[in-house]
Design a protein around this motif. Structure first.
Motif, PDB file in Angstrom:
ATOM      1  N   TYR A  23       0.831  -1.204   0.000  1.00  0.00           N
ATOM      2  CA  TYR A  23       0.000   0.000   0.000  1.00  0.00           C
ATOM      3  C   TYR A  23       0.868   1.259   0.000  1.00  0.00           C
ATOM      4  O   TYR A  23       0.454   2.303  -0.501  1.00  0.00           O
ATOM      5  N   TYR A  26       1.512   1.706  -3.581  1.00  0.00           N
ATOM      6  CA  TYR A  26       0.264   2.071  -4.246  1.00  0.00           C
ATOM      7  C   TYR A  26      -0.112   3.531  -3.987  1.00  0.00           C
ATOM      8  O   TYR A  26      -0.432   4.282  -4.923  1.00  0.00           O
ATOM      9  N   SER A  27      -0.077   3.932  -2.725  1.00  0.00           N
ATOM     10  CA  SER A  27      -0.547   5.273  -2.365  1.00  0.00           C
ATOM     11  C   SER A  27       0.329   6.361  -2.976  1.00  0.00           C
ATOM     12  O   SER A  27      -0.177   7.373  -3.490  1.00  0.00           O
ATOM     13  N   VAL A  28       1.656   6.178  -2.960  1.00  0.00           N
ATOM     14  CA  VAL A  28       2.545   7.187  -3.534  1.00  0.00           C
ATOM     15  C   VAL A  28       2.447   7.189  -5.055  1.00  0.00           C
ATOM     16  O   VAL A  28       2.532   8.241  -5.697  1.00  0.00           O
ATOM     17  N   ARG A  30      -0.270   6.615  -6.771  1.00  0.00           N
ATOM     18  CA  ARG A  30      -1.492   7.368  -7.065  1.00  0.00           C
ATOM     19  C   ARG A  30      -1.251   8.863  -6.886  1.00  0.00           C
ATOM     20  O   ARG A  30      -1.710   9.689  -7.679  1.00  0.00           O
ATOM     21  N   LEU A  31      -0.506   9.235  -5.823  1.00  0.00           N
ATOM     22  CA  LEU A  31      -0.206  10.652  -5.594  1.00  0.00           C
ATOM     23  C   LEU A  31       0.640  11.238  -6.726  1.00  0.00           C
ATOM     24  O   LEU A  31       0.515  12.426  -7.050  1.00  0.00           O
ATOM     25  N   SER A  55     -10.768   4.075  -9.495  1.00  0.00           N
ATOM     26  CA  SER A  55      -9.393   4.105  -9.987  1.00  0.00           C
ATOM     27  C   SER A  55      -9.137   3.115 -11.110  1.00  0.00           C
ATOM     28  O   SER A  55      -8.150   3.244 -11.835  1.00  0.00           O
ATOM     29  N   ALA A 109       6.863   2.590   4.430  1.00  0.00           N
ATOM     30  CA  ALA A 109       5.600   2.200   5.065  1.00  0.00           C
ATOM     31  C   ALA A 109       5.830   1.170   6.160  1.00  0.00           C
ATOM     32  O   ALA A 109       5.166   1.194   7.207  1.00  0.00           O
TER      33      ALA A 109
END
Length: 462
Positions: A23, A26-28, A30-31, A55, A109
């Motif tokens: 994650y 994934y999160s970075v 997307r950012l 998404s 993370a």
């Protein structure tokens, strides 16, 4: 039942750590505007699948839960045709700084998770042994510092200058001494007994990194004290049985010297093979003799030590130490600070230990694989939430450190590529990446094989 607990605890641990790591990627991603095609927990045949309508990411739970991955849009994927409108969202089209951030986000993370888990443990409170020092073995640094045994360490400070830091438990003392040993510093331990509070200088400048391991406190002469040393079991036909020792006996003194520590007691027994030793024993198992002090004479039998090959004394008794414990609890802000410090210390220790294994200063037996992880997961789960959360934090740090190693196929290998690209202005060629990927894969296979061998060796006691 124990096997079921180990399997469930292992599944929970791996599941949590993999989800958090992936994650992060994934999160970075997307950012940074990168399109994520798939977020998979596990490998192999999908068991569960669904697609996010927002998404477009496919979320998957696969059959083999020993890992996971995030698949991003990338022109380098063979057989992939990317619509023109999606090209700006491809991973390979991003600036090197964004690609670096996306790859580094996984290990980061894991470190953030460790900080939160440790903070939760510190904030909710944990029962730990009190920082009471047992009688140190002669000529150890603890004995040379002036410890007699029974003192409670309350603070530590640098010998040169600096503010004193409170010591709240044995674990707290261990970490502060560990940090000083890594930095090769002289420190002052403030400890109190029934007569007052005194300073004990401890010189750690000559402690080499190869000496800093799980047993380094014992080698310094520090063992938890202030408790009871109990005979847990007596082997049939042993010197202990012939002398009259029974399970439940409390060992109070050996040759007139108070004893409350198993390590020092065993060392004394080993050094006196064939010599008569007088034990002061308080009988606890027999109701009619409970509390009665007895003098027992035992002669340790000379036996060959499997490690050193020398003849040492043994009496054939298994010991258990019951030490005083305290409830340690911190405030929210202090818990986060301590969590961050503990995470940093453990990450640095892991890196140094790996470096020592690479140069041959530490044994490869320190590597552990899934069997050992499952074993410790089950044991920590049975000890309670605090122990299990601490275990999760430790494995999360290990996962983060492992992924940052500059080995191709790991996150650290990709980060190395991006550093080269940032410095030279040119990406590492596909040919070199292929060669390095194969070498990296060989390293991972070798490390995995060693870790698995170590697991099996521990399992069958090789």
């Amino acid at each position: 039942m124990n096997l079921l607990i180990e399997v469930l605890a292992f599944a929970v641990a791996i599941g949590v750590l993999v989800v958090v790591h992936e994650y992060g990627h994934y999160s970075v991603a997307r950012l940074c505007g990168v399109k994520v095609l798939r977020f998979s927990i596990g490998f192999g045949k999908p068991l569960l699948q669904w697609v996010s309508p927002k998404s477009g990411t496919e979320w998957t739970v696969a059959a083999l839960p020993l890992g996971g991955y995030v698949k991003m849009l990338d022109e380098r994927e063979t057989g992939t045709t990317i619509p023109a409108e999606d090209l700006p969202h491809a991973f390979n089209r991003q600036h090197v700084a964004k690609r670096f951030a996306i790859v580094a986000a996984g290990p980061v993370a894991n470190f953030l998770l460790a900080i939160v888990l440790f903070a939760a443990v510190f904030g909710t409170g944990v029962s730990e042994p009190a920082a009471i020092v047992a009688t140190p073995a002669p000529n150890t640094p603890a004995a040379q510092a002036g410890f007699d045994g029974g003192e409670t360490v309350v603070a530590v400070r640098n010998a040169q200058a600096g503010q004193s830091e409170p010591v709240r438990s044995w674990s707290d003392l261990r970490w502060k001494v560990l940090g000083a040993a890594f930095d090769h510093r002289r420190i002052i331990l403030s400890a109190k007994d029934g007569r007052g509070t005194y300073d004990f200088p401890l010189d750690l400048r000559d402690v080499s990194e190869k000496d800093v391991d799980d047993d380094f406190m014992s080698r310094l002469g520090f063992e938890p004290g202030g408790g009871k040393l109990i005979v847990a079991n007596v082997q049939p036909g042993s010197a202990a049985q012939q002398a009259g020792l029974v399970s439940g006996d409390r060992l109070r003194a050996i040759d007139g010297k108070p004893t409350d520590n198993a390590t020092a007691f065993i060392a004394y027994i080993k050094a006196h093979a064939g010599q008569s030793i007088t034990l002061q024993v308080e009988r606890g198992g027999d109701a009619q003799q409970a509390g009665k002090i007895q003098q027992i004479h035992v002669v340790p039998l000379a036996q060959r030590d499997e490690t050193t090959g020398q003849q040492v004394g043994r009496i054939g008794a298994e010991l258990a130490t019951q030490v005083p414990s305290i409830e340690v609890r911190y405030g929210p802000l202090e818990s986060l600070q301590l969590g961050a410090r503990r995470t940093w210390d453990l990450a640095a220790y892991s890196l140094r230990m790996f470096g020592r294994m690479v140069v041959g200063e530490a044994s490869l037996k320190n590597l552990s694989g899934p069997v050992t992880i499952a074993d410790y997961a089950g044991k920590s789960a049975r000890l309670g939430p605090s122990a299990f959360l601490s275990f999760l934090a430790l494995v999360s740090i290990s996962l983060g450190v492992l992924n940052l190693l500059p080995i191709p196929v790991l996150d650290g290998g990709h980060l190395l590529y991006y550093l080269v690209e940032a410095v030279t202005g040119k990406a590492v060629s596909d040919r070199w990446q292929l060669v390095l990927q194969r070498a990296g894969l060989a390293c991972i296979v070798a490390l995995s094989a060693i870790a698995l061998f170590n697991d099996l060796a521990r399992l069958i006691h090789l």
